[in-house]
Design a protein around this motif. Structure first.
Motif, PDB file in Angstrom:
ATOM      1  N   GLY A   1       0.802  -1.224   0.000  1.00 30.91           N
ATOM      2  CA  GLY A   1       0.000   0.000   0.000  1.00 30.91           C
ATOM      3  C   GLY A   1       0.835   1.274   0.000  1.00 30.91           C
TER       4      GLY A   1
ATOM      5  N   ALA B   1       2.291   1.830  -3.319  1.00 30.79           N
ATOM      6  CA  ALA B   1       1.250   2.218  -4.268  1.00 30.79           C
ATOM      7  C   ALA B   1       0.944   3.711  -4.134  1.00 30.79           C
ATOM      8  CB  ALA B   1      -0.003   1.376  -4.028  1.00 30.79           C
TER       9      ALA B   1
ATOM     10  N   PRO C   1      -3.147  -9.383 -12.063  1.00 35.32           N
ATOM     11  CA  PRO C   1      -4.197  -8.788 -11.210  1.00 35.32           C
ATOM     12  C   PRO C   1      -3.724  -7.546 -10.451  1.00 35.32           C
ATOM     13  CG  PRO C   1      -4.062 -11.169 -10.888  1.00 35.32           C
ATOM     14  CD  PRO C   1      -2.895 -10.787 -11.746  1.00 35.32           C
ATOM     15  N   MET C   2      -4.577  -6.548 -10.425  1.00 31.74           N
ATOM     16  CA  MET C   2      -4.282  -5.348  -9.652  1.00 31.74           C
ATOM     17  C   MET C   2      -4.288  -5.709  -8.168  1.00 31.74           C
ATOM     18  SD  MET C   2      -3.572  -2.157 -10.361  1.00 31.74           S
ATOM     19  CE  MET C   2      -4.463  -1.280 -11.665  1.00 31.74           C
ATOM     20  N   GLN C   3      -3.270  -5.250  -7.437  1.00 32.12           N
ATOM     21  CA  GLN C   3      -3.200  -5.512  -5.998  1.00 32.12           C
ATOM     22  C   GLN C   3      -3.631  -4.263  -5.236  1.00 32.12           C
ATOM     23  OE1 GLN C   3      -2.114  -8.769  -4.905  1.00 32.12           O
ATOM     24  NE2 GLN C   3      -2.581  -9.062  -7.069  1.00 32.12           N
ATOM     25  N   SER C   4      -2.705  -3.317  -5.168  1.00 27.50           N
ATOM     26  CA  SER C   4      -3.013  -1.986  -4.645  1.00 27.50           C
ATOM     27  C   SER C   4      -2.705  -1.047  -5.796  1.00 27.50           C
ATOM     28  CB  SER C   4      -2.137  -1.662  -3.433  1.00 27.50           C
ATOM     29  OG  SER C   4      -2.379  -2.565  -2.373  1.00 27.50           O
ATOM     30  N   SER C   5      -3.718  -0.420  -6.372  1.00 26.86           N
ATOM     31  CA  SER C   5      -3.480   0.372  -7.580  1.00 26.86           C
ATOM     32  C   SER C   5      -2.484   1.491  -7.270  1.00 26.86           C
ATOM     33  CB  SER C   5      -4.790   0.969  -8.090  1.00 26.86           C
ATOM     34  OG  SER C   5      -5.250   1.986  -7.217  1.00 26.86           O
TER      35      SER C   5
ATOM     36  N   VAL D   1      -3.110   8.350  -3.624  1.00 25.73           N
ATOM     37  CA  VAL D   1      -4.257   7.451  -3.482  1.00 25.73           C
ATOM     38  C   VAL D   1      -3.904   6.061  -3.975  1.00 25.73           C
ATOM     39  CG1 VAL D   1      -5.165   8.225  -5.732  1.00 25.73           C
ATOM     40  CG2 VAL D   1      -6.687   7.050  -4.111  1.00 25.73           C
ATOM     41  N   THR D   2      -4.439   5.055  -3.321  1.00 22.24           N
ATOM     42  CA  THR D   2      -4.371   3.693  -3.834  1.00 22.24           C
ATOM     43  C   THR D   2      -5.716   3.029  -3.584  1.00 22.24           C
ATOM     44  OG1 THR D   2      -3.228   1.558  -3.719  1.00 22.24           O
ATOM     45  CG2 THR D   2      -3.382   2.796  -1.666  1.00 22.24           C
ATOM     46  N   VAL D   3      -6.101   2.174  -4.514  1.00 26.97           N
ATOM     47  CA  VAL D   3      -7.304   1.366  -4.314  1.00 26.97           C
ATOM     48  C   VAL D   3      -6.845  -0.048  -3.968  1.00 26.97           C
ATOM     49  CG1 VAL D   3      -9.427   0.479  -5.329  1.00 26.97           C
ATOM     50  CG2 VAL D   3      -8.629   2.785  -5.902  1.00 26.97           C
ATOM     51  N   ASP D   4      -7.275  -0.536  -2.826  1.00 23.56           N
ATOM     52  CA  ASP D   4      -6.906  -1.877  -2.397  1.00 23.56           C
ATOM     53  C   ASP D   4      -7.927  -2.875  -2.913  1.00 23.56           C
ATOM     54  OD1 ASP D   4      -4.512  -2.568  -0.748  1.00 23.56           O
ATOM     55  OD2 ASP D   4      -5.092  -0.712   0.264  1.00 23.56           O
ATOM     56  N   TYR D   5      -7.425  -3.821  -3.721  1.00 21.00           N
ATOM     57  CA  TYR D   5      -8.303  -4.831  -4.323  1.00 21.00           C
ATOM     58  C   TYR D   5      -8.307  -6.126  -3.546  1.00 21.00           C
ATOM     59  CZ  TYR D   5      -8.867  -1.787  -8.317  1.00 21.00           C
ATOM     60  OH  TYR D   5      -9.193  -0.719  -9.116  1.00 21.00           O
ATOM     61  N   LYS D   6      -7.258  -6.353  -2.781  1.00 23.27           N
ATOM     62  CA  LYS D   6      -7.143  -7.608  -2.040  1.00 23.27           C
ATOM     63  C   LYS D   6      -6.736  -7.294  -0.605  1.00 23.27           C
ATOM     64  CE  LYS D   6      -5.810 -10.034  -6.238  1.00 23.27           C
ATOM     65  NZ  LYS D   6      -6.995 -10.766  -6.595  1.00 23.27           N
TER      66      LYS D   6
END
Ligand code: ZN
Lengths: 392, 142
Positions: free
Chosen positions: A150, A153, A202-206, B73-78
């Motif tokens: 994170g 990211a 697969p995207m993890q934390s964009s 910003v980050t979007v957490d997918y998992k």
């Protein structure tokens, strides 16, 4: 910064004389714990032509005292510094300073971690949650920021917004690194990789995809350092510490002064200044690649390219085999191995390149290498400039 | 955010540090206080017993605007926290408040993938189990 261009007394005073590492294409090693560390210490001492009796200094990221007790040695230089992944560059810097000051003569630093094997043995431990008065618990943990990716990211998003860096730029770093791994029989992943492969993972934390992220593998390594004088009588060509520098400017990512600029600016300037070397003179770069963005930030902050231009800089494949800046020549944390604190492998690979032991991945005529460690969440950078006898 | 609804997401709930008690107390009333060093006349973050610039302990709590911009910003997918996984992908934002300090939070409402660096945001509050509130952010008019 205390370090100035006149502080060059340590240049060439100490040399790395023994290295060892262990990794496997399966990602799993048979040994673990102290037994694996002891095997690495023995292999690195053998490499140097030294024995345990010669060792009077130990470095370990957890307990140099417990390690020394296990090995049955009584060192008078001891260092349990833990700065995360850059710990071993810091150990090397401290060891070189101590050797230069006459505090000790032969220092060993060792690392082993077996996150994959531990799962099979049932000894894997979850990442500890920050607790008590830890500001990470109070100000970060509630928000579900995935650790450790994170924070990286967030840094990548900032860099993209500030400088126009793209996912393709980041992917190119993974692609070039994989080209090196293809030449390393111990590497975890050796199949060719394309930018599209990275973007399709697969995207993890964009904006970080799975293939922007380092591996999780078992791995271990050690190095042995001694004085330049003693180094010349040992088994292998000495690899001299020409320069070293360390800086940390935060521990938690929310305290990082500028998410697009690491304290590698300071550690790099200190190390290059002590070495009397410029980035243009570097033949091989081993720069911690926990994530693709990590490596990109190092290129800028160490001065290989201007701030913000790391993306376009890598796109011609210059980091890969045959490129103008061979980088992470063992396949890096992205494709070779990453047991958690990768900095040891940066040093081992830099030494092998400067000795001409790189095999299929040897950079011809390499004389100057940089090992640049990055610890915690872009928090602590530590830079070593290493050179052959010809560079003294 | 529903007014003082029972928390629907089981978060890791923050421990209250000794230096930050006034901050958390004010969150009971959904008021955002920042610690200011009266010697430097600047806010500091995170709350400390002393100012990290001058080490003076003359800290004064002042109400903040609650407005700022997304710094990263980050979007957490998992997500690692299984309870948060139920939310689906969510945005974690580092927000630079108008006062100049940066706070972490989640974006509440809207499409997480549309959150961008530079976006104007305002503080909103998520109830915690002990009556305190957690700082969160929502999109605001620029
Ligand atoms: Zn102050």
């Amino acid at each position: 910064m205390a370090m100035t261009s006149s502080d060059r007394t340590m240049r060439g005073a100490a040399a790395i004389v023994g290295v060892a590492d262990a990794a496997s294409p399966t990602g799993v090693l048979d040994l673990h714990g102290r037994a694996l560390e002891a095997a690495m210490v023995r292999a690195a001492l053998d490499d140097a032509g030294l024995t345990l009796d010669d060792v009077d200094g130990v470095c370990h990221t957890n307990s140099s005292m417990q390690l020394a007790e296990y090995l049955g040695i009584h060192p008078n230089f001891t260092d349990s510094t833990n700065t995360g992944g850059s710990s071993f560059e810091v150990h090397a810097e401290h060891a070189a300073a101590a050797i230069n000051a006459g505090v000790c003569d032969v220092v060993v630093s060792v690392y082993a971690a077996t996150p994959r094997g531990d799962r099979g043995r049932g000894t894997a431990r979850p990442r500890p949650q920050p607790q008590g008065e830890d500001p990470r618990a109070e100000w970060e943990a509630p928000y579900g920021l995935r650790m450790p990716m994170g924070p990286y990211a967030l840094a990548a998003s900032r860099h993209m917004a500030m400088y126009g860096t793209t996912s393709e730029h980041l992917a190119q770093i993974a692609v070039s690194t994989r080209e090196w791994a293809a030449r390393n029989p111990s590497a975890r992943y050796r199949d060719p990789l394309t930018i599209d492969d990275v973007l399709a993972s697969p995207m993890q934390s964009s904006p970080l995809h799975l293939l922007d992220c380092c591996l999780v593998t078992d791995g271990a390594g050690a190095f042995v350092m001694t004085s330049a004088e003693r180094a010349r009588s040992l088994a292998k060509p000495p690899v001299y510490v020409l320069g070293a520098g360390t800086c940390h400017d935060h521990l938690m990512i929310t305290q990082m002064p500028d998410l697009a600029t690491t304290p590698g600016v300071q550690s790099g300037q200190a190390a290059f200044s002590m070495a009397g070397v410029t980035p243009a003179q570097v033949d091989v770069l081993e720069a911690y690649d926990s994530f693709t963005i990590t490596a990109l930030l190092h290129l800028e902050d160490l001065g290989f390219c201007p701030k913000g231009e790391g993306g376009p800089y890598v796109m011609d494949g210059k980091l890969g085999p045959g490129g103008s800046l061979p980088t992470n020549t063992n396949g890096g944390g992205l494709s070779y191995t990453h047991p958690g604190m990768y900095g040891m492998f940066l040093i081992v690979e830099a030494v092998r390149q400067l000795r001409g032991e790189g095999g299929d991945r040897q950079v011809p005529g390499a004389e100057i290498a940089v090992a640049h460690g990055s610890g915690m969440v872009l928090s602590c950078m530590s830079t070593l400039v290493l050179g052959t006898e010809a560079t003294l | 955010m529903t007014e003082d609804a029972t928390p629907t997401v089981k978060r890791f709930e923050p421990p209250i540090g000794t230096a930050s008690a006034p901050f958390w107390e004010a969150t009971r009333d959904k008021r955002l206080l920042l610690p200011w060093c009266t010697a430097c006349e600047r806010p500091l973050w995170y709350p400390r017993e002393v100012c990290p610039r001058c080490l003076d302990s003359a800290i004064e709590w002042r109400e903040a605007s609650g407005r700022g911009r997304v710094y990263a910003v980050t979007v957490d997918y998992k997500p690692q926290n299984p309870a948060l996984a139920a939310l689906g992908p969510y945005a974690v934002v580092l927000v630079e408040l108008d006062e100049g300090v940066r706070l972490l939070g989640n974006m509440v409402g809207g499409d997480p993938e549309e959150v961008a660096v530079g976006m104007a945001v305002a503080v909103t509050w998520e109830p915690l189990s002990d009556g305190h509130h957690l700082v969160q952010f929502e999109r605001a008019e620029p």
